[in-house]
Write a protein that holds these residues in place. Sequence first.
Motif, PDB file in Angstrom:
ATOM      1  N   UNK A   1       0.871  -1.173   0.000  1.00 20.38           N
ATOM      2  CA  UNK A   1       0.000   0.000   0.000  1.00 20.38           C
ATOM      3  C   UNK A   1       0.908   1.223   0.000  1.00 20.38           C
ATOM      4  N   UNK A   2       0.718   2.110  -0.946  1.00 18.48           N
ATOM      5  CA  UNK A   2       1.550   3.306  -1.030  1.00 18.48           C
ATOM      6  C   UNK A   2       0.839   4.516  -0.451  1.00 18.48           C
ATOM      7  N   UNK A   3       1.584   5.394   0.200  1.00 21.35           N
ATOM      8  CA  UNK A   3       1.017   6.623   0.742  1.00 21.35           C
ATOM      9  C   UNK A   3       2.030   7.756   0.556  1.00 21.35           C
ATOM     10  N   UNK A   4       1.556   8.887   0.021  1.00 23.22           N
ATOM     11  CA  UNK A   4       2.429  10.025  -0.237  1.00 23.22           C
ATOM     12  C   UNK A   4       1.975  11.219   0.596  1.00 23.22           C
ATOM     13  N   UNK A   5       2.912  11.829   1.307  1.00 17.58           N
ATOM     14  CA  UNK A   5       2.645  13.028   2.081  1.00 17.58           C
ATOM     15  C   UNK A   5       3.138  14.247   1.310  1.00 17.58           C
ATOM     16  N   UNK A   6       2.340  15.307   1.295  1.00 14.77           N
ATOM     17  CA  UNK A   6       2.734  16.532   0.625  1.00 14.77           C
ATOM     18  C   UNK A   6       2.649  16.438  -0.886  1.00 14.77           C
ATOM     19  N   UNK A   7       3.195  17.439  -1.548  1.00  8.93           N
ATOM     20  CA  UNK A   7       3.221  17.491  -3.011  1.00  8.93           C
ATOM     21  C   UNK A   7       4.630  17.794  -3.482  1.00  8.93           C
ATOM     22  N   UNK A   8       4.908  17.439  -4.714  1.00  9.54           N
ATOM     23  CA  UNK A   8       6.232  17.654  -5.291  1.00  9.54           C
ATOM     24  C   UNK A   8       6.237  18.975  -6.034  1.00  9.54           C
ATOM     25  N   UNK A   9       7.186  19.820  -5.703  1.00  7.47           N
ATOM     26  CA  UNK A   9       7.326  21.104  -6.383  1.00  7.47           C
ATOM     27  C   UNK A   9       8.241  20.933  -7.583  1.00  7.47           C
ATOM     28  N   UNK A  10       7.626  20.800  -8.765  1.00  7.36           N
ATOM     29  CA  UNK A  10       8.400  20.692  -9.999  1.00  7.36           C
ATOM     30  C   UNK A  10       7.887  21.721 -10.988  1.00  7.36           C
ATOM     31  N   UNK A  11       8.721  22.180 -11.927  1.00  7.49           N
ATOM     32  CA  UNK A  11       8.247  23.135 -12.936  1.00  7.49           C
ATOM     33  C   UNK A  11       7.100  22.542 -13.723  1.00  7.49           C
ATOM     34  N   UNK A  12       6.045  23.317 -13.905  1.00  7.46           N
ATOM     35  CA  UNK A  12       4.860  22.819 -14.602  1.00  7.46           C
ATOM     36  C   UNK A  12       5.114  22.755 -16.101  1.00  7.46           C
ATOM     37  N   UNK A  13       4.346  21.920 -16.776  1.00  4.23           N
ATOM     38  CA  UNK A  13       4.463  21.821 -18.219  1.00  4.23           C
ATOM     39  C   UNK A  13       3.598  22.903 -18.875  1.00  4.23           C
ATOM     40  N   UNK A  14       3.396  22.807 -20.187  1.00  8.92           N
ATOM     41  CA  UNK A  14       2.702  23.884 -20.888  1.00  8.92           C
ATOM     42  C   UNK A  14       1.218  23.949 -20.554  1.00  8.92           C
ATOM     43  N   UNK A  15       0.673  22.945 -19.909  1.00 15.00           N
ATOM     44  CA  UNK A  15      -0.720  22.995 -19.474  1.00 15.00           C
ATOM     45  C   UNK A  15      -0.852  23.548 -18.065  1.00 15.00           C
TER      46      UNK A  15
ATOM     47  N   UNK B   1       3.853  -3.872   4.837  1.00 12.99           N
ATOM     48  CA  UNK B   1       3.301  -3.809   3.476  1.00 12.99           C
ATOM     49  C   UNK B   1       2.955  -2.372   3.077  1.00 12.99           C
ATOM     50  N   UNK B   2       3.642  -1.389   3.684  1.00 10.57           N
ATOM     51  CA  UNK B   2       3.395   0.025   3.400  1.00 10.57           C
ATOM     52  C   UNK B   2       4.673   0.671   2.874  1.00 10.57           C
ATOM     53  N   UNK B   3       4.538   1.397   1.768  1.00 10.03           N
ATOM     54  CA  UNK B   3       5.633   2.216   1.255  1.00 10.03           C
ATOM     55  C   UNK B   3       5.242   3.678   1.432  1.00 10.03           C
ATOM     56  N   UNK B   4       6.097   4.426   2.129  1.00  8.16           N
ATOM     57  CA  UNK B   4       5.830   5.835   2.437  1.00  8.16           C
ATOM     58  C   UNK B   4       6.776   6.717   1.630  1.00  8.16           C
ATOM     59  N   UNK B   5       6.195   7.745   1.014  1.00  4.97           N
ATOM     60  CA  UNK B   5       6.991   8.730   0.286  1.00  4.97           C
ATOM     61  C   UNK B   5       6.570  10.121   0.754  1.00  4.97           C
ATOM     62  N   UNK B   6       7.515  10.863   1.342  1.00  4.50           N
ATOM     63  CA  UNK B   6       7.232  12.217   1.821  1.00  4.50           C
ATOM     64  C   UNK B   6       7.769  13.191   0.776  1.00  4.50           C
ATOM     65  N   UNK B   7       6.886  13.703  -0.065  1.00  7.15           N
ATOM     66  CA  UNK B   7       7.290  14.613  -1.135  1.00  7.15           C
ATOM     67  C   UNK B   7       7.654  15.986  -0.593  1.00  7.15           C
ATOM     68  N   UNK B   8       6.884  16.456   0.400  1.00  9.93           N
ATOM     69  CA  UNK B   8       7.151  17.758   1.022  1.00  9.93           C
ATOM     70  C   UNK B   8       6.513  17.770   2.406  1.00  9.93           C
ATOM     71  N   UNK B   9       6.807  18.813   3.158  1.00 16.82           N
ATOM     72  CA  UNK B   9       6.262  18.926   4.522  1.00 16.82           C
ATOM     73  C   UNK B   9       4.741  18.939   4.483  1.00 16.82           C
ATOM     74  N   UNK B  10       4.197  19.790   3.634  1.00 16.20           N
ATOM     75  CA  UNK B  10       2.753  19.835   3.438  1.00 16.20           C
ATOM     76  C   UNK B  10       1.982  19.905   4.737  1.00 16.20           C
TER      77      UNK B  10
END
Length: 405
Positions: A292-306, A378-387
């Motif tokens: 089961x995957x869980x992500x905290x926060x959001x990733x700050x990356x340059x946006x594309x043309x949309x 059975x958990x994978x944690x990814x902390x993208x940002x503090x959020x």
Amino acid sequence: GDFCHSLNAQKSQNSLGILPNLNKPYHKFKPYALCLLSILCIHWGIASYQPFIDTALILLCGGIIAIIIDNNGDLKLSFYKSRFLIISVAFAAISYKIVLDILKKLDIVQNDYNNQMIALSDLPERIVFAIKLSFEHLFAYNVAFMPEFIAILFGVFVVILLILLFGSKLRKSAKFGILIVLCGMVIASQTHIILSKNLSINIVTEFYSLPFLRVLVIALVFKLVAQVARTQTLWQNLCFTLSCVIIWACVVQSLNAQKIQKLSMEKDFRFINRVIDRIEQLDEFSYDKQYCGIMFGTVETPSDFLGLNLFPHWDMQSVFGYTMQKDIFKVCGFYPTFNDEFTEKQRVKALISRLHKAGILDKLEPFPHKDSVVVFEDIIVFVASKGNLDEIRQMAKAQDNGVVK
């Protein structure tokens, strides 16, 4: 003699039924058959992606205006000739609503963000909002694939359209009718906002309205040029030149948008591969298990043309499922926590509670910290940002203490 012989032969063939008889009754049903086919096609389009209703209504309005111009402003005759167009769009929309309601009652389709209609009590306020938004986006829209330069050129075509309309030989009633339908065509570009319960304003839905609206305005300009007989050549040359400039500008912007999209996608995938590499290096991880995957926060990356990026607008399960050697989230899923409206809310709360009880939640730090990627059971944690990580920690503590149920 040869002519008479061929004429007699043709009459014999007609009497035997070899050649088609255009007076046969089934030809009277041909318009109705085409109308039924168009209803099915429009119904399918709306069912595939609901903002297609914008496209259908814009094309309907454009078709009505073209018919009025072709019939020299005879409104009664024009609307009579437009009856099949109007019937096709109306019946397609009604049939979609009926079929959707039936499928919901049979529990075949569940209520989702894209298939719920707005309440009647909220309709007047939403209509006013959509009208303002439609005219605002008409000229002031500025995105990479359609910058202000193209919007300005489009504005020139709108001015030309109005000049030709009021300078044409059409009746005053016809000019007024065309003006009303033109306004309806602009408002139709935001029909999905009027009808949908969930307010959605993004460039993806604009693909189904704004380009069609602008192309139709240019097409109507060329049709109205024929009504200005004295200066027809001058107007044709002017419109043709402006059209070439718009096409050139659109080609340049399309190439630029593809470049931006490609570079942003490559950057995002390089970031994904860094995260995957961190996961695969952990001793607790194995491709033989499901997680089961869980992500905290959001990733700050340059946006594309949309104006978007892979995070968090893409489904995280798909992002990792397609880039890892094996889809390890196929059974359980991968869940973000950046908003409060995720579909599996109870499951996410249970995962967070387990992480808190194990003492892992308090140790988590944003990427690229060593504690930003964790594998626990059975958990994978990814902390993208503090959020909102601190808020989630407080919520987990309160829940374990019995304060929050």
